[in-house]
Design a protein around this motif. Sequence first.
Motif, short mmCIF file in Angstrom:
data_model
loop_
_atom_site.label_atom_id
_atom_site.label_comp_id
_atom_site.label_asym_id
_atom_site.label_seq_id
_atom_site.Cartn_x
_atom_site.Cartn_y
_atom_site.Cartn_z
N UNK A 22 -10.27 -2.90 15.59
CA UNK A 22 -9.92 -1.76 14.75
C UNK A 22 -8.38 -1.73 14.59
N UNK A 23 -7.92 -1.06 13.51
CA UNK A 23 -6.49 -1.01 13.21
C UNK A 23 -6.10 0.38 12.74
N UNK A 24 -4.86 0.75 13.07
CA UNK A 24 -4.23 1.94 12.50
C UNK A 24 -3.16 1.45 11.53
N UNK A 25 -3.11 1.99 10.32
CA UNK A 25 -2.10 1.53 9.36
C UNK A 25 -0.71 2.02 9.75
N UNK A 26 0.34 1.39 9.24
CA UNK A 26 1.71 1.87 9.50
C UNK A 26 1.90 3.28 8.97
N UNK A 27 2.85 4.00 9.56
CA UNK A 27 3.15 5.35 9.10
C UNK A 27 3.75 5.27 7.70
N UNK A 28 3.41 6.20 6.81
CA UNK A 28 3.85 6.10 5.42
C UNK A 28 5.34 6.38 5.28
N UNK A 29 5.92 5.80 4.23
CA UNK A 29 7.33 6.02 3.94
C UNK A 29 7.94 4.82 3.26
N UNK A 30 9.05 5.04 2.55
CA UNK A 30 9.72 3.96 1.84
C UNK A 30 10.44 3.04 2.81
#
Length: 423
Positions: A124-132
Motif C-alpha cells: 500500500x502507498x500514501x501519496x505525497x502531500x499536495x503543493x507546488x
Amino acid sequence: MCCCLAVPIHHPKMLASGMRVFLLLWTANTPQGAGVQVLPPVNFTLTVSALAQVLLHWEPNPAQEQNNSTIRYDVKILSPVPEEYDTRRTRSVRTAALHDGFSARVRTLLLQEDLQMSSDWVEENLPPLPGAADTSVTNVSCVTRVTTPGNVSLHCTWLPGQGAPEDTKYFLFYRYEAHTEQCPTYTKDKRNRNTECRFASTQIKPGEIDNLIVIHINGSSQRAAIKPFQQLFNQNAIEKVNIPRNISVSLEQNDLLATWEKPISPFHEECFEYEFYLINLKSGNKQILKISSNKFQLQVDVSSSYSIRIRANHNHICRARGFWSDWSDIIYIGQNKLDNSIAWILTLLCVSTSCTLLLVAVICKINHVWSKLFPPIPTPSNKFRDPFPIDYERARTCTSSMETEVCSLAEGLSCSVLDDSVF
C-alpha cells in the motif's frame, strides 16, 4: 532415496516393490508443511494518525489454515526510510516524514517447528502531500535547551522555498509523543515571511533518551499551493547544553586549580564532558584541554597571567552528544610581572610630568610671565568731541594712584583760594 535408485532391479515384482520403497522414502523426507498453503493478509491500510505518523493495519486471511503453526507478519517499509521487521500483531505505528509519501508492504509468515514459510507481499502507498514544487521550506534547523530543571525551550530556523511567492506565510508545528503545538512567536525576513520560531516552553521531557521531535511546516499563499515539509529530530542530538555553573579558579604555588558544577540538566555529573580553554597572556600560547570531571589541575608559570573559559557537552555514556554549550565568561588569574613593571613606569612618568607642569605654572605666575606673554589690550581712542572736556580731563588724570594724589592736591589749592576770596 539415492540408495533405492541404485539397487539393481531384475524382476517386475522387485521393480514394483522397489517403487514402493522409493515412494515411502520420499514421503518420509518431504517437509512437514509441504502441503500447507500460506495466504497473504487482507484489508491492508495506511492511515495518517498524527503529524508524521502512520498506522499500518491488516487482517489475517480468513482462509489461512494454521495446523498447529505460529503466524507472524513480515513488514517492510519501502519509503521514505527503508526498514524491515516482523510482528505478531496486525497493526503497527511508524513515525516518518510524509511530505514525499509513504510506502509499505506486509506478508504472512507461517512457522512450524524449525520451518518458516511465507506468503506473497501485499503493498500500500500514501501519496505525497499536495503543493507546488520548490515551495516548501529548506534548511530546517532546530535547537533545544533546558531552561529550568523541568522545562525545555525549542528554537527552529528555515529558509523559504525558491519557488515560494513573496506573499507566502509559513507556520510551524512540533509534535512530541502525543502532544502537538503551533509556534507562538515568529521572526520574519525582509519580505515579511516567517523564517524563525521560538517556544519558550514545550512538552519535551528533558530526561528522555532518543525520543523523536517532529517538525511540520506548512504555508499559505494566494498565488500558489505551498507544499508542507516534515523533519524528524532526535531530542538528544539537537540539545544545546547549558554553561557550567559556579566556576572557581585559583593559583596554589605553581598549580592552577579550577572547579565547577555541572550545567542545569536532569542528568548526573558523569554524563558530561568539558573543554578547558587556557590562554597564556604573556606568551600568547593557547590550548584546549578535554576533561571528563568537574575539576582541573595544571602546572603553570606563575610569572604569567591567564584567561580561562569552560564549556560542556553530553558524553556517550548517558546519551547521544548534542551541541556544545556556549563558552563561559572569561576568568583572569595570575600577574604578568613584565606588564606590572611597565605599568609602574607609565605611572611614574605621568606623575613626574604632572609635577613639572605644575612647577612651570607657579614660576610663570611669580615672574608675571603670563602678563608679558599676553599683555592687556589698550583702550581705543575716542574720535568724538567731548562736550565736557574739563571734567573729562580731570577724570582721565585720576587713573593712577600717583595721578590721584596730584589731582587731590590741586583741588585743595583751588578750594583755599576760593575760601580766602569769600571771607
